[in-house]
Write an enzyme that holds these catalytic residues in place. Structure first.
Site, PDB file in Angstrom:
ATOM      1  N   ASP A  52       9.868  20.109   8.569  1.00  0.00           N
ATOM      2  CA  ASP A  52       9.448  18.796   9.077  1.00  0.00           C
ATOM      3  C   ASP A  52      10.656  17.881   9.268  1.00  0.00           C
ATOM      4  O   ASP A  52      10.848  17.278  10.331  1.00  0.00           O
ATOM      5  CB  ASP A  52       8.459  18.142   8.110  1.00  0.00           C
ATOM      6  N   GLU A  77       6.725  11.145  11.989  1.00  0.00           N
ATOM      7  CA  GLU A  77       5.999  11.044  10.721  1.00  0.00           C
ATOM      8  C   GLU A  77       6.858  10.872   9.485  1.00  0.00           C
ATOM      9  O   GLU A  77       6.482  10.188   8.552  1.00  0.00           O
ATOM     10  CB  GLU A  77       5.129  12.297  10.522  1.00  0.00           C
ATOM     11  N   ASP A 144       5.501  14.876  16.540  1.00  0.00           N
ATOM     12  CA  ASP A 144       4.952  15.428  15.303  1.00  0.00           C
ATOM     13  C   ASP A 144       5.766  16.687  15.033  1.00  0.00           C
ATOM     14  O   ASP A 144       5.586  17.704  15.713  1.00  0.00           O
ATOM     15  CB  ASP A 144       3.471  15.764  15.446  1.00  0.00           C
ATOM     16  N   VAL A 146       6.062  19.025  12.626  1.00  0.00           N
ATOM     17  CA  VAL A 146       5.286  20.231  12.300  1.00  0.00           C
ATOM     18  C   VAL A 146       3.859  19.779  12.046  1.00  0.00           C
ATOM     19  O   VAL A 146       3.533  19.292  10.965  1.00  0.00           O
ATOM     20  CB  VAL A 146       5.838  20.977  11.063  1.00  0.00           C
ATOM     21  N   ASP A 147       3.019  19.916  13.030  1.00  0.00           N
ATOM     22  CA  ASP A 147       1.612  19.563  12.854  1.00  0.00           C
ATOM     23  C   ASP A 147       0.889  20.776  12.283  1.00  0.00           C
ATOM     24  O   ASP A 147       0.964  21.867  12.842  1.00  0.00           O
ATOM     25  CB  ASP A 147       0.987  19.162  14.193  1.00  0.00           C
ATOM     26  N   THR A 149       1.113  21.457   8.688  1.00  0.00           N
ATOM     27  CA  THR A 149       2.067  21.963   7.700  1.00  0.00           C
ATOM     28  C   THR A 149       1.393  22.892   6.694  1.00  0.00           C
ATOM     29  O   THR A 149       2.013  23.832   6.195  1.00  0.00           O
ATOM     30  CB  THR A 149       2.765  20.796   6.966  1.00  0.00           C
ATOM     31  N   SER A 242      -4.104  22.618  13.025  1.00  0.00           N
ATOM     32  CA  SER A 242      -3.221  21.755  13.811  1.00  0.00           C
ATOM     33  C   SER A 242      -3.671  21.541  15.244  1.00  0.00           C
ATOM     34  O   SER A 242      -4.841  21.647  15.587  1.00  0.00           O
ATOM     35  CB  SER A 242      -1.797  22.322  13.779  1.00  0.00           C
ATOM     36  N   LYS A 245      -5.754  23.784  18.561  1.00  0.00           N
ATOM     37  CA  LYS A 245      -7.060  23.631  19.204  1.00  0.00           C
ATOM     38  C   LYS A 245      -6.969  22.847  20.506  1.00  0.00           C
ATOM     39  O   LYS A 245      -7.632  23.163  21.495  1.00  0.00           O
ATOM     40  CB  LYS A 245      -8.038  22.956  18.250  1.00  0.00           C
ATOM     41  N   LYS A 259     -15.501  18.695  14.895  1.00  0.00           N
ATOM     42  CA  LYS A 259     -15.233  18.502  13.475  1.00  0.00           C
ATOM     43  C   LYS A 259     -16.119  17.385  12.969  1.00  0.00           C
ATOM     44  O   LYS A 259     -16.095  16.269  13.508  1.00  0.00           O
ATOM     45  CB  LYS A 259     -13.771  18.138  13.226  1.00  0.00           C
TER      46      LYS A 259
END
Length: 310
Positions: A52, A77, A144, A146-147, A149, A242, A245, A259
């Site tokens: 990250d 982030e 982002d 590392v979306d 993680t 992450s 999708k 979701k």
């Protein structure tokens, strides 16, 4: 895209994300045998790794060098609070080594390497530079690093995502997603060139492929399964971590993501509103490839709501 107005920005985004993806692959391969010191927890208990910080530092340095640090506004982030602690010397050195190794290979991606290895203070500065608050005016890069993680540390799916927002409008979006898949899922690719992608034209629920979160802790899978049955979804859902999708829907590999949060869960809004949450999210999140399918899903949600246990 308006002609070639953003051609230079897109070219740099493709190259730096590709480079960041290679960095992530190397880090992930070493995580299985690495010590727990390489994985830390954020305030919200989500994990953060050397990948990250390293991706954020690398992308920040490349964008600043290419466009000029005074001209680049970056929203990302990670901060340097953990890395700056006295007991994080080893962690910081791991980030420094990872970033310098990655930047040394920049020419392979058509990008410039630094004349000499970056110092810890320079890398901390690059990470800290990504502290823009954004806004409806101006040009802002949104990263982002590392979306997903959690998937990353498990050797599973994750994504590196970079976008350019100008006057509140996303004008460039580029992502690299991991090729690791669950049984029955489709393969995804690392980026290597820019090409036009299109969403699927399928609007029949019986033919649609849906995506669901892997984690059950904050999602009501039973409600989703009941809804899928009532609306006529027949295919087994792809359970993914992450932004994979969203990539799947954007490029036509899937048509739907659903979701539905469990009671009391707060959805993290993301880096455009740093550290913010969506309060009162009493329905859920639905992403569709088209308006017709979206309307069918929404109608089914309202029809099923009264009998649900959300």
């Amino acid at each position: 895209m308006e002609d070639d107005k953003y051609a230079k920005e897109l070219d740099v985004a493709v190259r730096v994300v590709h480079m960041a993806c290679s960095l992530c692959q190397r880090v992930q391969e070493g995580l299985v045998s690495a010590s727990s010191d390489q994985v830390k927890s954020k305030v919200d208990d989500s994990p953060v790794t050397i990948a990250d910080w390293s991706v954020q530092a690398t992308v920040s340095w490349i964008l600043s060098e290419f466009f000029g640090s005074q001209n680049v506004s970056i929203i990302a982030e990670e901060d340097v609070e953990t890395l700056s602690k006295a007991d994080s010397v080893g962690l910081l050195q791991a980030v420094v080594n990872t970033v310098n190794e990655c930047l040394a290979g920049a020419p392979k991606y058509g990008l410039k390497s630094p004349s000499k290895a970056l110092t810890p203070s320079q890398i901390l500065e690059a990470i800290s530079r990504c502290n823009s608050i954004g806004g409806p005016k101006g040009r802002h890069w949104v990263l982002d690093p590392v979306d997903g993680t959690l998937g990353f540390v498990r050797g599973d799916q994750y994504a590196v995502a970079l976008a350019l927002v100008e006057d509140g409008k996303v004008v460039i979006g580029w992502g690299g997603v991991d090729a690791a898949t669950h049984s029955g899922d489709k393969n995804f690719e690392w980026p290597n060139s820019a090409k036009l992608i299109r969403v699927s034209s399928i609007d029949d629920p019986a033919l649609a492929t849906s995506c669901e979160p892997v984690e059950k802790a904050n999602s009501n899978h039973s409600f989703t399964e009941g809804l899928a049955h009532s609306v006529g979804l027949r295919k087994k859902p792809m359970r993914v971590y992450s932004m994979v999708k969203y990539a799947a829907i954007a490029r036509g590999d899937a048509e739907l993501f659903m979701k539905f949060a469990r009671s009391g869960y707060k959805e993290k809004y993301g880096i455009m509103l740093r550290g913010s949450y969506l309060e009162g999210l009493d329905r859920g999140i639905i992403v569709c490839s088209g308006a017709t399918l979206h309307e069918k899903i929404i109608d089914a949600v309202y029809a099923s709501w009264d009998s649900s246990n959300l």
